[in-house]
Design an enzyme around this catalytic site. Structure first.
Site, PDB file in Angstrom:
ATOM      1  N   ASP A 233       7.007  72.085  10.402  1.00 11.50           N
ATOM      2  CA  ASP A 233       6.956  71.668  11.792  1.00 11.50           C
ATOM      3  C   ASP A 233       7.412  72.859  12.646  1.00 11.50           C
ATOM      4  O   ASP A 233       7.855  73.889  12.131  1.00 11.50           O
ATOM      5  CB  ASP A 233       7.804  70.413  12.049  1.00 11.50           C
ATOM      6  CG  ASP A 233       7.323  69.680  13.310  1.00 11.50           C
ATOM      7  OD1 ASP A 233       6.578  70.287  14.106  1.00 11.50           O
ATOM      8  OD2 ASP A 233       7.704  68.519  13.520  1.00 11.50           O
TER       9      ASP A 233
HETATM   10  C1  BGC Z   1       6.125  68.196  16.633  1.00 13.70           C
HETATM   11  C2  BGC Z   1       4.873  68.037  15.815  1.00 13.70           C
HETATM   12  C3  BGC Z   1       3.752  68.808  16.432  1.00 13.70           C
HETATM   13  C4  BGC Z   1       4.169  70.256  16.577  1.00 13.70           C
HETATM   14  C5  BGC Z   1       3.083  71.156  17.140  1.00 13.70           C
HETATM   15  C6  BGC Z   1       6.424  69.645  16.953  1.00 13.70           C
HETATM   16  O1  BGC Z   1       7.434  69.770  17.888  1.00 13.70           O
HETATM   17  O2  BGC Z   1       7.203  67.617  15.933  1.00 13.70           O
HETATM   18  O3  BGC Z   1       4.557  66.677  15.689  1.00 13.70           O
HETATM   19  O4  BGC Z   1       2.589  68.666  15.660  1.00 13.70           O
HETATM   20  O5  BGC Z   1       5.287  70.325  17.421  1.00 13.70           O
HETATM   21  O6  BGC Z   1       2.936  70.997  18.480  1.00 13.70           O
END
Ligand code: BGC
Length: 758
Positions: A289
């Site tokens: 993530d």
């Molecule tokens: C979130 C994810 C997301 C990623 C990319 C993160 O902060 O937890 O769900 O896909 O950002 O934007």
């Protein structure tokens, strides 16, 4: 020794379980595999590491890296993926650098959060789940895939398949609610929709199952917080939707932020390698993530970026999203012997496998200009999805549908005419201009029947001033009926970093509601929210309540259709609505205690010992205000008692897969309007080696019933539905007393009994 043999045997059992799963075509295509190997052989260590890094070229959803040299990295072959870059001209220009300038011409993979639509915004995922209609979810994600792929985006960070049992958690809006069975069905539907018939089709996009795993169990419902999930619970509740996406062919996974059982999910070899790869045979790649590798440092398992990078990679995270730690550190870690190059090779294989499977080497560029706007048939799917997602929670005295003919309707509230809010928390390229609000649609439809709509905003979503109340009260007084559009702020109160400690209507909306109700006019409350809210006051004082979530571009037309009775509400809750925030986490499939409060009157404080010394609150009921599976229609549907094809079955036969139980009930539309009924199958098992939930969903079917029509609805229960991870952590059917219900929700139904004999 015996213990060791037992461990080996149980590991073997797990492996045979994994092998039994069907594998989707791209995971074992010999041509792809040999192209991967040929390419890998030519790559330098730096080029290999390059495939494992991703940066964001656009709007951040977390701390940035400060890096902007993507063009240089792409041209040098030191970049695997970019996120947040969209549109044919931008993606093609960046792709050209990778494909034409880099030594090995490996294309980039562009990713984006396409969560509930790209341009055509559908209801937020929690709303979509309330349709209990996987085929519709599949159609919606197909639309998203077509639109995203035309803009060069061949990878979405979706579906979010985290089970969420706590309404305080803002990200409950992004998933399918609290149930693993329904969650699995919906998770697989997203993957089928995104990835289409073949991953290599130009309009297919790679799915990303996230957030692996346990993120939804954040303590206290506070985002990014620690999760403690015993391994059996993990296997029973949190892992199944993820496994369903592997079976459906999901090309990628995202490792979560939180520390799971003291080991951060982005450095967790048990979940990322043992479960995901060894047991489930996942062949795609895992992306971290956003900065979750960097966050291993504040979490306390790494004191430097270098250590964090090594830990994440060795645990099974193949690609670094935005930590900027793989790029600068992996080659050195290989040289110093901390990370074997073979581990890097394996991660590179996984990334290249997905790139080949997507056909990126053959078609790295997007062709043609994407049409601006939304195709009529996609708008139609968005409207249908929104209509099916609305859940009618209360409808006293047939308040709904509105009898608008020649009548005056007051439409009041901060969400009645706010196009941006209707797009929900993750709206990719959603454009408020595409949204038809409730005000616009209701006015149009009501005026067509010689009625009038008087609009007053009343207050802001998080309003403190009551200066708009008098106009709103005035509008209510001049009207025959009031529709109140209240709820949460989609961006600030739902989704990532949107956790709440209070679950009431925010700002002074409750006061507005009470002021309007005090006029004595009948009130229809339409709730826009990304989670269950505490609606006790409304439940007692307002005749009709419709939960609308955040419905997407067709919010208005869909709501007007349902409010005016052009269609009947047919959504069902996929999350329990609490009576008080103190009940959270609240979920229907809980265990029984040794002192259930079945016989106590929970509507008042205890008076006698047998009311006190039971599992209860002294100041609130135990049950949900509106339970999982609940939702009304404009008709009424009766259920016959549940019948079963056998009263005894053998556990041995069930485990061998040679017998199944048929469960049946007849449902009848006893009202005067057509209705879509979501018929639900629940089970309970007792006498087992471990405690089992008081109810578990094991089947569901949406059926359309004309007035007076009845239908027999049949389900089967076999090994898949009846097995669970038992006291020895084996996934088997045990001898048990089995209760089955075919029911309209998780609290009703007339049960049947079955003995599962040894
Ligand atoms: C979130 C994810 C997301 C990623 C990319 C993160 O902060 O937890 O769900 O896909 O950002 O934007």
């Amino acid at each position: 020794m015996m213990r060791m043999i037992r461990v080996v045997l149980s590991v073997l059992a797990l492996i045979s379980f994994a092998v039994a799963q069907p594998s989707p075509a791209w995971t074992n295509d010999p041509q792809i595999e040999s192209r991967v190997e040929q390419l890998l052989k030519q790559m330098t260590l730096d080029e290999k590491v390059g495939q494992l890094v991703q940066y964001s070229a656009g709007a951040p959803t977390g701390p940035g890296t400060g890096r902007t040299d993507y063009k240089k990295l792409a041209a040098q072959g030191l970049l695997g993926s970019l996120s947040n870059i969209t549109g044919a001209s931008d993606t093609n220009a960046m792709q050209k650098l990778a494909v034409e300038k880099s030594r090995l011409h490996i294309p980039l993979l562009f990713g984006l959060d396409v969560i509930h639509g790209y341009r055509t915004e559908f209801p937020v995922p929690l709303g979509l789940s309330a349709t209990w209609d996987p085929a519709l979810v599949e159609r919606a994600s197909r639309v998203a895939a077509k639109e995203a792929s035309r803009a060069g985006v061949r990878w979405t960070f979706s579906p979010m398949v985290d089970i969420a049992r706590d309404a305080r958690w803002g990200r409950i809006v992004e998933g399918a609610g609290e149930d693993p069975y329904l969650g699995s069905a919906i998770a697989a539907a997203y993957v089928r929709g995104y990835q289409g018939a073949k991953l290599s089709d130009p309009d297919s996009i790679a799915a990303c199952s996230k957030h692996f795993v346990g993120y939804g169990a954040a303590e206290g419902g506070r985002d990014y917080n620690t999760a403690e999930i015993p391994v059996r619970l993990l296997r029973q509740v949190y892992l199944p939707p993820f496994q369903a996406t592997v079976d459906a062919g999901s090309a990628t996974f995202m490792s979560a932020f939180e520390a799971l059982n003291e080991v951060p999910a982005s450095a967790n070899a048990f979940t990322l390698t043992q479960v995901l790869r060894k047991e489930w045979g996942f062949k795609g790649f895992v992306v971290s993530d956003w900065n979750s590798i960097g966050e291993l440092i504040p979490q306390g398992v790494a004191n430097s970026g270098e250590v964090a990078a090594g830990k994440a990679l060795l645990a099974g995270v193949d690609m670094d999203m935005e930590s900027n730690l793989y790029g600068p550190n992996l080659a050195a870690l290989v040289k110093s012997g901390v990370v074997p190059e073979s581990v890097i090779d394996e991660s590179v294989r996984r990334v290249l496998r997905v790139k080949f499977a997507l056909g990126l080497f053959e078609r790295p560029y997007v062709e043609g200009k994407a049409p601006d706007g939304i195709a009529p048939q996609d708008l139609e799917t968005a409207r249908q999805a929104a209509e099916e997602s609305f859940v009618l929670l209360k409808n006293e005295g047939g308040t709904l549908p509105l009898k608008a003919n020649g009548k005056t309707i007051a439409l009041i509230g901060p969400l009645a005419d706010d196009a941006g809010q209707m797009l929900g928390s993750w709206s990719a390229k959603g454009n408020p201009k595409d949204v038809v609000t409730l005000r616009a649609a209701l006015t149009k439809q009501v005026e067509a029947t010689q009625g009038h709509v008087l609009y007053a905003k009343g207050t802001e979503i998080m309003g403190a001033s009551d200066s708009g109340f008098s106009d709103a009260v005035g509008a209510a007084r001049k009207s025959d009926i009031v529709v109140l559009a209240l709820g949460e702020d989609a961006f600030w109160m739902t989704g990532e970093a949107g956790s709440r400690a209070h679950l009431d209507l925010p700002g002074n909306q409750q006061q507005l509601l009470e002021a309007i109700a005090a006029t004595g006019k009948p009130v229809v409350l339409v709730v826009f929210s990304g989670r269950p809210l505490v609606l006790n006051w409304a439940a007692q004082h307002v005749p009709a309540i419709l939960e609308a979530w955040f419905p997407g571009v067709q919010a208005g037309p869909a709501l007007a259709n349902v409010l005016l009775g052009v269609s009947s509400p047919s959504g069902r809750l996929t999350v329990s609505f609490p009576r008080a925030v103190g009940q959270e986490p609240l979920y229907y499939n809980h265990f029984n205690t040794g002192r259930p409060a079945d016989r106590a009157d929970l509507s008042r404080p205890p008076k006698a010992n047998d009311e006190k010394f039971v599992s209860r609150y002294v100041d609130e009921q135990n049950s949900a205000l509106y339970p999982f599976g609940f939702g009304l229609t404009y008709s009424s549907v009766s259920y016959s008692p549940t019948t079963v094809s056998a009263t005894t079955l053998g556990a041995k036969d069930l485990n061998a897969g040679t017998v199944k139980l048929t469960v049946l009930a007849e449902v009848r539309n006893t009202g005067t309007r057509a209705a879509d009924e979501v018929v639900q199958l629940y089970i309970r098992q007792t006498g087992t080696s471990i405690v089992r939930p008081v109810r578990e969903l094991k089947g569901f079917r949406r059926v359309t019933l004309a007035p007076g029509q009845s239908q027999k609805v049949e389900f089967t229960l076999g090994r898949e539905e009846l097995r669970f991870w038992n006291i020895e952590l084996k996934n088997v059917v045990e001898p048990a007393q089995l209760t089955v219900w075919v029911a309209p929700d998780s609290t009703q139904g007339k049960p049947a009994q079955v003995t599962i004999a040894p």
